[in-house]
Design a protein around this motif. Structure first.
Motif, PDB file in Angstrom:
ATOM      1  N   ALA A 136       1.043  -0.851   0.054  1.00 24.65           N
ATOM      2  CA  ALA A 136      -0.254   0.210   0.058  1.00 24.65           C
ATOM      3  C   ALA A 136       0.720   1.082  -0.104  1.00 24.65           C
ATOM      4  N   GLU A 137       2.200   1.149   0.780  1.00 26.77           N
ATOM      5  CA  GLU A 137       2.527   2.481   0.730  1.00 26.77           C
ATOM      6  C   GLU A 137       3.304   2.703  -1.133  1.00 26.77           C
ATOM      7  N   SER A 138       2.910   1.764  -2.101  1.00 29.22           N
ATOM      8  CA  SER A 138       3.864   1.955  -3.156  1.00 29.22           C
ATOM      9  C   SER A 138       3.219   2.421  -4.120  1.00 29.22           C
ATOM     10  N   CYS A 139       2.014   1.958  -3.466  1.00 25.56           N
ATOM     11  CA  CYS A 139       0.834   2.055  -4.978  1.00 25.56           C
ATOM     12  C   CYS A 139       0.128   3.768  -4.572  1.00 25.56           C
ATOM     13  N   ASN A 140       0.106   3.987  -5.936  1.00 27.74           N
ATOM     14  CA  ASN A 140      -0.007   5.553  -5.733  1.00 27.74           C
ATOM     15  C   ASN A 140      -1.336   5.782  -5.926  1.00 27.74           C
ATOM     16  N   GLY A 141      -2.457   4.273  -6.860  1.00 24.00           N
ATOM     17  CA  GLY A 141      -3.827   5.126  -7.331  1.00 24.00           C
ATOM     18  C   GLY A 141      -3.891   5.347  -8.616  1.00 24.00           C
ATOM     19  N   CYS A 142      -2.880   4.698  -9.476  1.00 24.94           N
ATOM     20  CA  CYS A 142      -3.206   5.160 -11.007  1.00 24.94           C
ATOM     21  C   CYS A 142      -4.097   4.930 -11.903  1.00 24.94           C
ATOM     22  N   GLY A 143      -4.505   3.554 -10.919  1.00 26.44           N
ATOM     23  CA  GLY A 143      -5.977   3.359 -11.015  1.00 26.44           C
ATOM     24  C   GLY A 143      -6.157   1.919 -13.096  1.00 26.44           C
ATOM     25  N   ILE A 144      -4.248   1.556 -12.630  1.00 29.30           N
ATOM     26  CA  ILE A 144      -4.362   0.571 -14.107  1.00 29.30           C
ATOM     27  C   ILE A 144      -4.578  -0.662 -13.434  1.00 29.30           C
ATOM     28  N   CYS A 145      -4.612  -0.894 -12.964  1.00 28.30           N
ATOM     29  CA  CYS A 145      -4.350  -2.497 -12.288  1.00 28.30           C
ATOM     30  C   CYS A 145      -5.964  -2.544 -12.156  1.00 28.30           C
ATOM     31  N   PRO A 146      -7.101  -2.162 -11.185  1.00 26.33           N
ATOM     32  CA  PRO A 146      -8.423  -2.651 -11.712  1.00 26.33           C
ATOM     33  C   PRO A 146      -9.465  -2.295 -13.070  1.00 26.33           C
ATOM     34  N   THR A 147      -8.357  -1.746 -13.728  1.00 27.78           N
ATOM     35  CA  THR A 147      -8.701  -1.746 -15.120  1.00 27.78           C
ATOM     36  C   THR A 147      -8.624  -2.731 -16.011  1.00 27.78           C
ATOM     37  N   LEU A 148      -7.541  -3.550 -15.509  1.00 30.93           N
ATOM     38  CA  LEU A 148      -6.439  -4.539 -16.523  1.00 30.93           C
ATOM     39  C   LEU A 148      -7.198  -5.984 -15.715  1.00 30.93           C
TER      40      LEU A 148
END
Length: 168
Positions: A136-148
């Motif tokens: 969670a500390e590395s995640c920036n919330g860019c949104g690519i993973c839920p989309t793919l």
């Protein structure tokens, strides 16, 4: 707080906290400040800012991740978006590991392969499975993973902002 204009026009909308607005958006009162001009959506080079059915901008990544370039916030003529708030982006990936294909014996690591932050990793388990872990500390919330994710095992959720205390 609802604006007087919105109250008198019976256009009272409460933010539910579950709608991801563009990076740099105010936490409360977004719909009171936004004029629905669409400038933020037009300015987004990654095409991750869309317009919802009510005409308000929402964060909706597709084939691209948000780069947090700030073009959407810079294009906004109102205080609804501000580039100074980009660092306060509260959305982060969360996982439902029971839905993950890899946890069910199907080889899939599309989220790890596309995470530029290296926030998603897999640990090998017995039986041909691999368990996903999210830093969670590395995640920036860019949104690519839920989309793919083909199994909808990843979602973006608003994280509570840590409260900092003033030291005297």
């Amino acid at each position: 707080m609802t604006s007087r204009r919105a109250f008198l026009s019976a256009n009272i909308r409460r933010e539910d906290g579950k709608t991801a607005r563009p990076p740099g958006s105010v936490m409360q009162g977004f719909t009171d400040l936004c004029t629905k001009c669409g400038a933020c959506s037009d300015a987004c080079p990654e095409d991750v800012v869309a317009v919802d059915p009510d005409g308000y901008p929402v964060f909706r990544p597709g084939d691209n991740a948000c780069t947090f370039c700030g073009d959407c916030a810079q294009s906004c003529p109102t205080p609804a978006l501000d580039i100074g708030r980009l660092a306060d982006w509260p959305w982060r990936a969360t996982m439902k590991t029971e839905s993950c294909l890899s946890m069910n014996g199907i080889s899939c690591r599309v989220c790890q392969d596309n995470c530029e932050q290296n926030a998603i990793r897999f640990k090998l388990k017995t039986g041909g499975r691999a368990e996903p872990t999210l830093d969670a500390e590395s995640c920036n919330g860019c949104g690519i993973c839920p989309t793919l994710c083909p199994a909808d095992a990843i979602a973006l959720e608003r994280q509570s902002q840590p409260q900092t205390e003033a030291i005297q």
